[in-house]
Design a protein around this motif. Structure first.
Motif, short mmCIF file in Angstrom:
data_model
loop_
_atom_site.label_atom_id
_atom_site.label_comp_id
_atom_site.label_asym_id
_atom_site.label_seq_id
_atom_site.Cartn_x
_atom_site.Cartn_y
_atom_site.Cartn_z
N TYR A 119 -3.40 -3.22 3.13
CA TYR A 119 -3.77 -3.10 1.71
C TYR A 119 -3.38 -4.38 0.97
CZ TYR A 119 -3.54 -1.60 -3.17
OH TYR A 119 -3.69 -1.52 -4.54
N GLY A 171 0.82 -1.20 0.00
CA GLY A 171 0.00 0.00 0.00
C GLY A 171 0.86 1.25 0.00
N ALA A 180 -4.97 3.22 -0.33
CA ALA A 180 -3.86 3.24 0.61
C ALA A 180 -3.94 4.44 1.54
CB ALA A 180 -2.54 3.24 -0.15
#
Length: 374
Positions: A350, A30, A333
């Motif tokens: 993520y 992320g 993110a």
């Protein structure tokens, strides 16, 4: 996509599945500036847990051969088997190249090599070696374990000798850095700077390709090690104890070679090939009785090529702009960063989300016994 009735070796699929999951956690962060150290590769010399992911996948390519390719070799003419190897290799290479072209289709700057390309080349080379070393008998195709071990040792020794003999201008003999090492020099000359991995940087300049031409010789050692392990398993009986011993020997050999041939994943030195093969073999042994979370891991392992393609396509979509020039990836993110105080946890959350999305799809296919075969 096809229904796959062939009996599978669970430990191999488990290892392959963990490798794919590990790849997603490592390669699809992320926030690239905030990651747990365990999810990062070694900068150059040395090794990290993340460096063991791709070698384990290559090991599984070889380990699966006795249960697929060698059976085919026993039933069909040699020319037909070689043609099959060439078709699968070409399909993997071209698929990897097609994924590299996304989303811009910039042929002038497309990366020519990559993970699928290396797998395709190693699969063809290992399969052709197996055909040359084995023979057809009344009981089927027989491939002596000793011949495979000798071939792996010869490949590792030949590659190591080339690296040690190379006298690099401006660096000297046996140079292993990211600019002057023989694999880096060959890749720049043969592939061209515009067709290398854009993140293979030295002082801001592209200098090397981690899945390059010559270094693929080192990666072939991992496939042959997997083939040897697969042959031992294919024979049946109590195979796990000798495999565990072999893993320790390979790990020790990799460490022992390090002063002469440094462990460098990005040019896949022989020491790295041996060390990572030992790691993969040891992991295979440890997974032989693993059951916790097995279904989801097996789903990744049994459909690894589809998983790789799907995550590549999904990431390509997530990199498209959503609004104000911000991509879906950046928006997601950033949102996670606002919800989770620790930036590293937000980043891996993520990645874990991608694993869940992929796992949901693959588990549904696994339960229906549907697998992608090239």
């Amino acid at each position: 996509m096809e229904v796959q009735p062939r009996q599978r070796v669970a430990a191999i699929d488990m290892l392959r599945g963990l490798a794919v999951i590990g790849m997603i956690l490592v390669a699809y962060a992320g926030d690239w500036d905030h990651r747990f150290r365990v999810l990062t590769h070694a900068d150059w010399q040395g090794f990290a847990l993340a460096d063991m992911i791709f070698p384990s996948f290559l090991f599984c390519v070889g380990a699966a051969m006795p249960h697929s390719l060698l059976k085919r070799a026993g039933d069909r003419p040699g020319a037909e088997v070689l043609a099959y190897l060439a078709r699968r290799s070409a399909a993997l290479f071209l698929l990897g190249l097609a994924l590299n072209l996304l989303p811009s289709f910039d042929f002038a700057h497309v990366r020519l090599m990559g993970i699928l390309q290396r797998i395709g080349i190693c699969y063809l080379a290992a399969g052709a070696l197996a055909m040359a070393l084995g023979r057809r008998t009344a009981d089927g195709f027989q491939l002596p374990l000793r011949s495979v071990l000798l071939a792996a040792a010869a490949v590792a020794a030949a590659y190591g000798a080339l690296l040690l003999a190379w006298d690099a201008p401006g660096c000297g003999r046996a140079c292993f850095d990211s600019v002057h090492s023989l694999p880096a020099v060959i890749d720049r000359a043969a592939l061209g700077i515009n067709h290398l991995w854009p993140y293979g940087l030295t002082n801001g300049q592209v200098t090397y390709e981690p899945e390059g031409l010559l270094s693929t010789v080192g990666a072939l050692v991992n496939v042959l090690a997997g083939l040897a392990g697969g042959l031992v398993l294919h024979r049946g009986g109590d195979a796990w104890r000798p495999l565990a011993l072999a893993a320790v020997v390979l790990l020790a050999a990799g460490f022992a070679l390090n002063p002469l041939l440094p462990v460098v994943k990005k040019i896949w030195t022989p020491s790295f090939a041996l060390l990572s093969s030992g790691f993969s073999l040891l992991a295979l042994v440890l997974l032989r009785r693993a059951t916790s979370g097995a279904s989801i891991v097996l789903a990744f392992g049994a459909n690894a090529t589809l998983a790789f393609v799907a995550i590549s396509l999904l990431d390509c979509v997530l990199q498209l702009p959503l609004n104000a020039g911000q991509s879906w990836h950046d928006s997601l993110a950033h949102g996670l960063g606002g919800l989770i105080a620790d930036a590293r946890v937000a980043s891996v959350t993520y990645s874990a989300g991608l694993v869940v999305v992929m796992g949901t799809l693959l588990l549904a296919l696994y339960r229906k016994k549907l697998f992608l075969r090239l």
